[in-house]
Motif scaffolding. Structure first.
Motif, PDB file in Angstrom:
ATOM      1  N   ASP A   1       0.833  -1.201   0.000  1.00  0.00           N
ATOM      2  CA  ASP A   1       0.000   0.000   0.000  1.00  0.00           C
ATOM      3  C   ASP A   1       0.863   1.245   0.000  1.00  0.00           C
ATOM      4  OD1 ASP A   1       1.029  -0.093   2.520  1.00  0.00           O
ATOM      5  OD2 ASP A   1      -0.904  -0.029   3.570  1.00  0.00           O
TER       6      ASP A   1
ATOM      7  N   LYS B   1      -1.041   4.067  -1.430  1.00  0.00           N
ATOM      8  CA  LYS B   1      -2.436   4.165  -1.020  1.00  0.00           C
ATOM      9  C   LYS B   1      -2.882   5.627  -0.981  1.00  0.00           C
ATOM     10  CE  LYS B   1      -5.679   2.630   2.544  1.00  0.00           C
ATOM     11  NZ  LYS B   1      -5.818   1.924   3.853  1.00  0.00           N
TER      12      LYS B   1
ATOM     13  N   SER C   1      -3.447   8.914  -6.915  1.00  0.00           N
ATOM     14  CA  SER C   1      -4.153   8.704  -8.176  1.00  0.00           C
ATOM     15  C   SER C   1      -3.243   9.088  -9.334  1.00  0.00           C
ATOM     16  CB  SER C   1      -5.426   9.554  -8.244  1.00  0.00           C
ATOM     17  OG  SER C   1      -6.357   9.153  -7.253  1.00  0.00           O
TER      18      SER C   1
ATOM     19  N   THR D   1      -2.634   8.818 -13.860  1.00  0.00           N
ATOM     20  CA  THR D   1      -3.111   8.491 -15.200  1.00  0.00           C
ATOM     21  C   THR D   1      -1.910   8.038 -16.013  1.00  0.00           C
ATOM     22  OG1 THR D   1      -4.872  10.135 -15.068  1.00  0.00           O
ATOM     23  CG2 THR D   1      -4.270   9.351 -17.265  1.00  0.00           C
TER      24      THR D   1
ATOM     25  N   LYS E   1      -1.634  -0.134  -9.360  1.00  0.00           N
ATOM     26  CA  LYS E   1      -2.811  -0.650  -8.668  1.00  0.00           C
ATOM     27  C   LYS E   1      -2.405  -1.618  -7.566  1.00  0.00           C
ATOM     28  CE  LYS E   1      -6.277  -0.292 -12.368  1.00  0.00           C
ATOM     29  NZ  LYS E   1      -7.158  -1.064 -13.295  1.00  0.00           N
TER      30      LYS E   1
ATOM     31  N   ALA F   1      -2.588   2.365  -5.546  1.00  0.00           N
ATOM     32  CA  ALA F   1      -2.988   3.596  -6.234  1.00  0.00           C
ATOM     33  C   ALA F   1      -4.257   3.401  -7.048  1.00  0.00           C
ATOM     34  CB  ALA F   1      -1.863   4.072  -7.144  1.00  0.00           C
ATOM     35  N   LYS F   2      -4.970   4.501  -7.256  1.00  0.00           N
ATOM     36  CA  LYS F   2      -6.068   4.518  -8.213  1.00  0.00           C
ATOM     37  C   LYS F   2      -5.481   4.935  -9.559  1.00  0.00           C
ATOM     38  CE  LYS F   2      -9.651   5.708  -4.841  1.00  0.00           C
ATOM     39  NZ  LYS F   2     -10.701   6.700  -4.456  1.00  0.00           N
TER      40      LYS F   2
ATOM     41  N   THR G   1      -6.011   5.643 -13.847  1.00  0.00           N
ATOM     42  CA  THR G   1      -6.766   5.814 -15.084  1.00  0.00           C
ATOM     43  C   THR G   1      -5.873   5.395 -16.239  1.00  0.00           C
ATOM     44  OG1 THR G   1      -8.030   7.662 -14.166  1.00  0.00           O
ATOM     45  CG2 THR G   1      -7.981   7.459 -16.562  1.00  0.00           C
TER      46      THR G   1
END
Length: 320
Positions: free
Chosen positions: A38, A41, A44, A46, A67, A71-72, A74
């Motif tokens: 994490d 964590k 975010s 892209t 991920k 992380a989030k 896109t």
């Protein structure tokens, strides 16, 4: 895609420009990051990539690793062209993508002469891009070199006694009808492309003996040997061995080194220094041979780059 100061000057530039990001660019050894952490964590990102198999595979590896570390993400991989992908990074439309040292040095930093030494090329690019554009290159780059090259059918190379581009230059003068070429339109105009190659080696190539083709067709037409004997290829492309082609040695070191490294804005790397630890072990495993195999799965076997990336990460212990 490419190779070519004095050590003291280079060391000084590197020390001044890169060391302030000590946790990010240090030469410390790092262990492979697994997929159960994490470290990122709450972050975010892209992720982008250019629009060919190798880049999409690298982009998807990046998505999966981010991920896996919390992380989030896109996914904006498969952007058309180098210029558009770089512009997306500079504008903030994407957070990171893998870029090649030769492209950085020649296309974005506007140098005309590559650096032959691979490490020297990376350090110069990383230092200058950071200083001028606040773009960071994660160290180390992958050892693979996706440089431009010229390939020929193995049986043809053996019959004509060809091993190097200097041999090809001699052939273009002694047996000009044999010196036929398939190249991409972009390569026909680049400083590190066909015009420079002809000048550097003294290769004779009348216009009628040069055919402009799409990338995929170059490999198949070179393998057939009817449209051309010599095809412009990328050194890590899996279609080279699949089509029984051999690469001629760039014995004058004309083509730049094209080692990929994950590039991102300086501020992003400073905010998330864990990115260095996560991606350095990945880069270290990406040799030319390894990338050729992965590219062949996509370009020859027709497998999905996303599946190729995930399977490789799992097989190599990056995901759990």
């Amino acid at each position: 895609m490419p190779q070519r100061a004095t050590s003291l000057a280079l060391a000084a530039v590197t020390a001044v420009t890169i060391l302030p990001l000590s946790g990010c660019f240090g030469g410390d050894s790092v262990e492979a990051a697994s997929g159960s952490g994490d470290a990122l964590k709450g972050a975010s990102f892209t992720v982008g990539s250019k629009d060919f198999a190798e880049q999409i595979i690298l982009g998807r590896m990046t998505v999966d690793l981010l991920k896996a570390n919390g992380a989030k993400v896109t996914d904006k991989t498969n952007i058309k062209g180098s210029a558009s992908t770089r512009k997306a990074l500079v504008s903030g439309d994407i957070s990171m993508y893998w870029e090649y040292t030769g492209t950085g040095w020649i296309t974005y930093l506007k140098h005309t002469k590559p650096i032959a030494d691979q490490r020297g090329q990376f350090e110069k690019v990383a230092a200058e891009d950071l200083a001028k554009n606040s773009i960071a290159w994660i160290d180390p780059p992958a050892p693979l070199n996706n440089t431009y090259a010229f390939a020929v059918r193995k049986d043809k190379a053996d019959a004509l006694g060809l091993k190097s581009l200097s041999d090809l230059a001699a052939l273009s003068r002694s047996k000009p009808s044999e010196a036929t070429f398939c190249i991409e339109s972009e390569f026909s105009t680049r400083d590190d492309g066909f015009p420079g190659l002809l000048k550097a080696y003294g290769i004779k190539a009348p216009g009628a003996q040069v055919k402009m083709l799409d990338t995929g067709l170059i490999y198949t037409e070179t393998a057939k040997g009817k449209t051309c004997n010599f095809g412009e290829v990328f050194a890590t492309d899996g279609r080279i061995p699949a089509n029984k082609l051999v690469v001629l040695e760039d014995d004058k070191k004309f083509f730049p080194v094209y080692q990929p490294a994950l590039t991102l804005k300086k501020g992003t790397l400073e905010k998330y220094p864990a990115l260095k630890k996560i991606f350095a072990p990945l880069a270290e495993k990406l040799t030319t041979f390894e990338m050729q195999k992965l590219n062949a799965l996509a370009d020859v076997e027709g497998e999905d780059p996303e599946d190729i990336a995930t399977s490789w990460l799992e097989d190599n212990g990056f995901l759990k």
